[in-house]
Design an enzyme around this catalytic site. Structure first.
Site, PDB file in Angstrom:
ATOM      1  CG  ASP A  49      -0.396  -0.024   2.528  1.00 35.52           C
ATOM      2  OD1 ASP A  49       0.842  -0.133   2.621  1.00 35.52           O
ATOM      3  OD2 ASP A  49      -1.144   0.072   3.524  1.00 35.52           O
ATOM      4  CE  LYS A 118       2.814  -5.818   3.849  1.00 38.90           C
ATOM      5  NZ  LYS A 118       2.231  -4.754   4.679  1.00 38.90           N
ATOM      6  CD  GLU A 120       0.253  -1.539   7.958  1.00 38.58           C
ATOM      7  OE1 GLU A 120      -0.106  -0.813   8.908  1.00 38.58           O
ATOM      8  OE2 GLU A 120       0.729  -1.096   6.906  1.00 38.58           O
ATOM      9  CD  GLU A 187       7.431  -0.470   8.065  1.00 39.76           C
ATOM     10  OE1 GLU A 187       6.540  -1.192   7.568  1.00 39.76           O
ATOM     11  OE2 GLU A 187       7.738   0.666   7.626  1.00 39.76           O
TER      12      GLU A 187
HETATM   13  O1  KIV Z   1       3.468  -1.099   1.735  1.00 39.85           O
HETATM   14  C1  KIV Z   1       4.610  -1.589   1.704  1.00 39.85           C
HETATM   15  O2  KIV Z   1       5.360  -1.397   0.745  1.00 39.85           O
HETATM   16  C2  KIV Z   1       5.024  -2.417   2.840  1.00 39.85           C
HETATM   17  C3  KIV Z   1       6.394  -2.939   2.938  1.00 39.85           C
HETATM   18  C4  KIV Z   1       7.528  -2.176   2.527  1.00 39.85           C
HETATM   19  C5  KIV Z   1       6.633  -3.907   4.016  1.00 39.85           C
HETATM   20  O3  KIV Z   1       4.212  -2.699   3.672  1.00 39.85           O
END
Ligand code: KIV
Length: 270
Positions: A49, A118, A120, A187
């Protein structure tokens, strides 16, 4: 998901940790970079994102929508043959309910061609992760400094320096693993905490600004290529200076047009 028999799957990523092999991951947002990264042998391509910043020019990732992510994931999927393509679930595309998460994560696989998503979040989204995995959607976690929390943090500060914060991040990591995630992004946390989490977990940790003690590393491709040179993060290593090269190329092209140097005199299409 790719029909290529050599395509990397979520379970192959887990097996890499068991074999002690480091995992190389990078973002991409379009078919051309996705193809080049794939041809170069990257293991995971994340349609992050972060596209809100490097593609759309926003100050943070908050405005990114699930349709934006699906659009860019679909573009990347046309360039990827081998890497595991992961779609990043943007802010408020999975937090409202488990049903919302199922619908949107399902779209990332069905419409975007992703092999995984993915999310968060920590303990509080463990049930969501469990349901996604139960229906067949591989999940990568993302804990520590979570960019979607920018309005709570008031910036992108390192997380986990204080002991109660570090303990919470460890609980988050264990809850996400327990829920069935195949890997987890760490992160911007201190190196010692990264090493601790990496040794506790059976699933691989993929670090960004989290030091060298992860099972893999990820960066935003525009940072690695020196394209997003308006940002200058200490944890980034630039392997190219593309922003400089693009400015030089455009300026030479403009000069050649203005001086009559382009096209060549002898070029004719008659
Ligand atoms: O949005 C993103 O690019 C990320 C990563 C760099 C881990 O979440």
């Amino acid at each position: 998901m790719s029909s290529n028999k050599d395509a990397i799957t979520a379970s192959m990523i887990m097996a890499m940790k068991r074999r002690g092999e480091k995992i190389a991951a990078l973002t991409a947002y379009d078919a051309t970079f996705a193809r080049l990264e794939d041809e170069a042998g990257i293991d995971i391509i994340l349609v992050g994102d972060s596209l809100g910043m490097v593609i759309q020019g926003h100050a943070d990732t908050i405005p990114v929508t699930i349709d934006d992510v699906i659009y860019h994931t679909r573009a990347c999927s046309r360039g990827v043959k081998r890497a595991l393509l992961v779609a990043d679930m943007p802010f408020m595309s999975f937090q409202a309910s488990i049903e919302q998460a199922l619908v949107n994560a399902g779209r990332c696989l069905k419409e975007g061609g992703a092999g995984a998503v993915k999310l968060e979040g920590g303990e509080h989204i463990a049930e969501t992760v469990r349901r996604l995995v139960e229906v067949g959607i591989p999940v990568m976690g993302h804990i520590g400094m979570r960019p979607q929390m920018v309005n709570i943090y008031g910036g992108y500060r390192i997380q986990g320096r204080k002991s109660e914060q570090a303990e919470r991040i460890i609980r988050d990591a264990e809850a996400i693993q327990e829920a069935g995630a195949f890997s987890i992004v760490l992160e911007k946390i201190p190196r010692g905490l990264t090493a601790d989490i990496t040794s506790r977990l059976k699933i691989p940790t993929i670090g960004i600004a989290a030091g060298p003690d992860c099972d893999g590393q990820i960066l935003v491709n525009y940072d690695l290529f020196g394209l997003a040179d308006q940002f200058n993060f200490k944890f980034v290593r630039r392997y190219l200076e593309m922003a400089r090269d693009v400015r030089d190329a455009v300026s030479k092209w403009s000069e050649d047009i203005r001086s009559g140097g382009f096209p060549n005199d002898d070029e004719s299409f008659e």
